[in-house]
Write an enzyme that holds these catalytic residues in place. Structure first.
Site, PDB file in Angstrom:
ATOM      1  N   HIS A   1     -98.293  -0.179 -59.628  1.00 56.12           N
ATOM      2  CA  HIS A   1     -97.525   1.055 -59.325  1.00 56.12           C
ATOM      3  C   HIS A   1     -97.138   1.455 -60.665  1.00 56.12           C
ATOM      4  CE1 HIS A   1     -96.723  -0.083 -55.024  1.00 56.12           C
ATOM      5  NE2 HIS A   1     -98.010   0.676 -55.387  1.00 56.12           N
TER       6      HIS A   1
ATOM      7  N   GLU B   1     -93.676   0.726 -62.716  1.00 56.96           N
ATOM      8  CA  GLU B   1     -93.055  -0.493 -62.468  1.00 56.96           C
ATOM      9  C   GLU B   1     -93.591  -1.393 -63.920  1.00 56.96           C
ATOM     10  OE1 GLU B   1     -94.571  -2.116 -58.737  1.00 56.96           O
ATOM     11  OE2 GLU B   1     -93.544  -0.406 -57.736  1.00 56.96           O
TER      12      GLU B   1
ATOM     13  N   ARG C   1     -95.557   6.998 -59.410  1.00 62.57           N
ATOM     14  CA  ARG C   1     -95.858   5.527 -58.608  1.00 62.57           C
ATOM     15  C   ARG C   1     -97.431   5.333 -58.387  1.00 62.57           C
ATOM     16  NH1 ARG C   1     -94.214   1.811 -54.443  1.00 62.57           N
ATOM     17  NH2 ARG C   1     -95.758   1.715 -52.806  1.00 62.57           N
TER      18      ARG C   1
ATOM     19  N   HIS D   1     -95.057  -6.758 -59.343  1.00 65.70           N
ATOM     20  CA  HIS D   1     -94.512  -5.461 -59.023  1.00 65.70           C
ATOM     21  C   HIS D   1     -92.844  -5.441 -59.431  1.00 65.70           C
ATOM     22  CE1 HIS D   1     -97.561  -3.417 -56.327  1.00 65.70           C
ATOM     23  NE2 HIS D   1     -98.065  -4.632 -56.571  1.00 65.70           N
TER      24      HIS D   1
ATOM     25  N   GLU E   1     -91.798  -9.572 -56.724  1.00 64.96           N
ATOM     26  CA  GLU E   1     -91.072  -8.118 -56.669  1.00 64.96           C
ATOM     27  C   GLU E   1     -89.905  -8.542 -58.099  1.00 64.96           C
ATOM     28  OE1 GLU E   1     -91.486  -5.038 -56.193  1.00 64.96           O
ATOM     29  OE2 GLU E   1     -92.738  -5.269 -54.228  1.00 64.96           O
TER      30      GLU E   1
HETATM   31 ZN   LIG Z   1     -95.183  -2.054 -56.596  1.00 67.38          ZN
END
Ligand SMILES: [Zn+2]
Length: 341
Positions: free
Chosen positions: A100, A103, A158, A225, A298
């Site tokens: 993404h 990020e 994104r 991410h 994440e």
């Molecule tokens: Zn992501």
């Protein structure tokens, strides 16, 4: 510009203009400076850094392109191992980032893992031990077109930069993998941030990752991410438990414990679907293919403030807290290879 305004410019501007024509622009001739992402890496800076790492550590690091993005940027992979030029019968472990665009921290963490392994190999016996017994692959930026757009034009972009043909751009690469493609938590609308694309693996970026992972058949993978501070394990497309739920949960808890031990920052381990249902992501696809532990981490921050715009002074601590878990996963993969021999 009109002729009448010409006289408002002093003579020296003409001299300067002639000098630029004559000697060129220091930024390469386009007249615009190279885009900057501050302490975060732009694609060009990442490209240079990965090539420098490979050049400075011959025998230990090898750079290759696993494919090209829609706009023609190479998707760089760094392989780290002893006898790096040969394909040895050792556990492969993959760290991937930057699916993404916005990020940015998800690019830095795998890159810094590579730097750590290479720069400490000679001095740290535990690093040498891991590198000698495994083949570690770092693919830090799967979506360079989107990342570049995030740097130059729209910080919160994104998706990739696919022209959808209806005035919209972008496919969500982390909804474009084929396992349960089209399921809940993905969108068929081109306007959506989670647009899954017209078909599974419609995008060159996911095709490249697919072919690469099929070829390497890793023993484990982390896909970085941001944000939310979570350690997610399959499944994402359903609330049903994965066949290896107990093992996956145990490993996710161990990863979160290792992270917390560094700076006392909490990442929550949970099945991916507990965050929200998401179909067509990297980890569901790899787990379905190979039944190997595949995690989405994440990274920082925890909440929407600051969200994707993690301050630069948190790059290093975010790497530091994620390093031991990455090293532990490599060690685990090595042990698995030894057990199954
Ligand atoms: Zn992501």
């Amino acid at each position: 510009m009109t002729v009448s305004r010409k006289s408002t410019y002093p003579f020296w501007t003409l001299i300067l203009a002639l000098a630029i024509v004559q000697f060129g622009c220091p930024n390469g001739g386009g007249g615009l400076p190279d885009p900057s992402a501050g302490l975060y890496h732009t694609y060009a800076e990442l490209d240079a850094e990965m090539h420098a790492l490979a050049a400075n550590h011959p025998g230990l690091a090898q750079i290759s392109s696993i494919g090209k993005s829609l706009e023609g940027r190479d998707l760089w992979a760094l392989k780290i191992s002893d006898n790096v030029a040969s394909n040895e019968d050792e556990a492969d472990v993959v760290f991937v980032g930057g699916h993404h665009a916005r990020e940015w921290i998800s690019v830095e963490v795998p890159l810094m893992i590579a730097q750590h392994l290479l720069e400490n190999y000679a001095s740290d016996a535990s690093v040498k031990n891991l590198v000698d017994q495994s083949e570690i692959w770092i693919v830090p930026m799967v979506n360079p077109d989107g990342h570049n757009y995030s740097v130059t034009t729209d910080r919160l972009w994104r998706k990739n930069r696919r022209n959808n043909g209806d005035g919209t751009f972008g496919v969500d690469l982390n909804r474009n993998y084929s396992h349960e493609w089209g399921g809940p938590g993905s969108s068929g609308s081109t306007y959506s941030e989670t647009y899954r694309g017209p078909s599974p693996f419609s995008e060159p970026e996911t095709q490249a990752v697919r072919d690469f992972l099929q070829q390497q058949a890793p023993k484990a993978l982390i896909s970085y991410h941001s944000y939310s501070q979570l350690v997610l394990y399959p499944w994402g497309h359903t609330n049903s438990p994965a066949p290896d739920e107990a093992l996956l949960r145990q490993m996710a808890v161990a990863i979160a414990d290792a992270i917390r031990a560094v700076h006392n920052v909490s990442y929550t381990p949970e099945q991916s679907s507990e965050l929200y249902l998401a179909s067509g992501d990297t980890t569901d696809w790899l787990y379905a293919l190979l039944a190997v532990p595949s995690f989405t981490i994440e990274l920082r921050p925890r909440s929407s403030s600051p969200g994707f715009e993690l301050p630069e002074n948190q790059i290093v601590p975010t790497f530091e807290e994620n390093l031991p878990a990455a090293l532990n996963l490599i060690d685990w993969a090595i042990q698995q290879s030894n057990v199954t021999m």
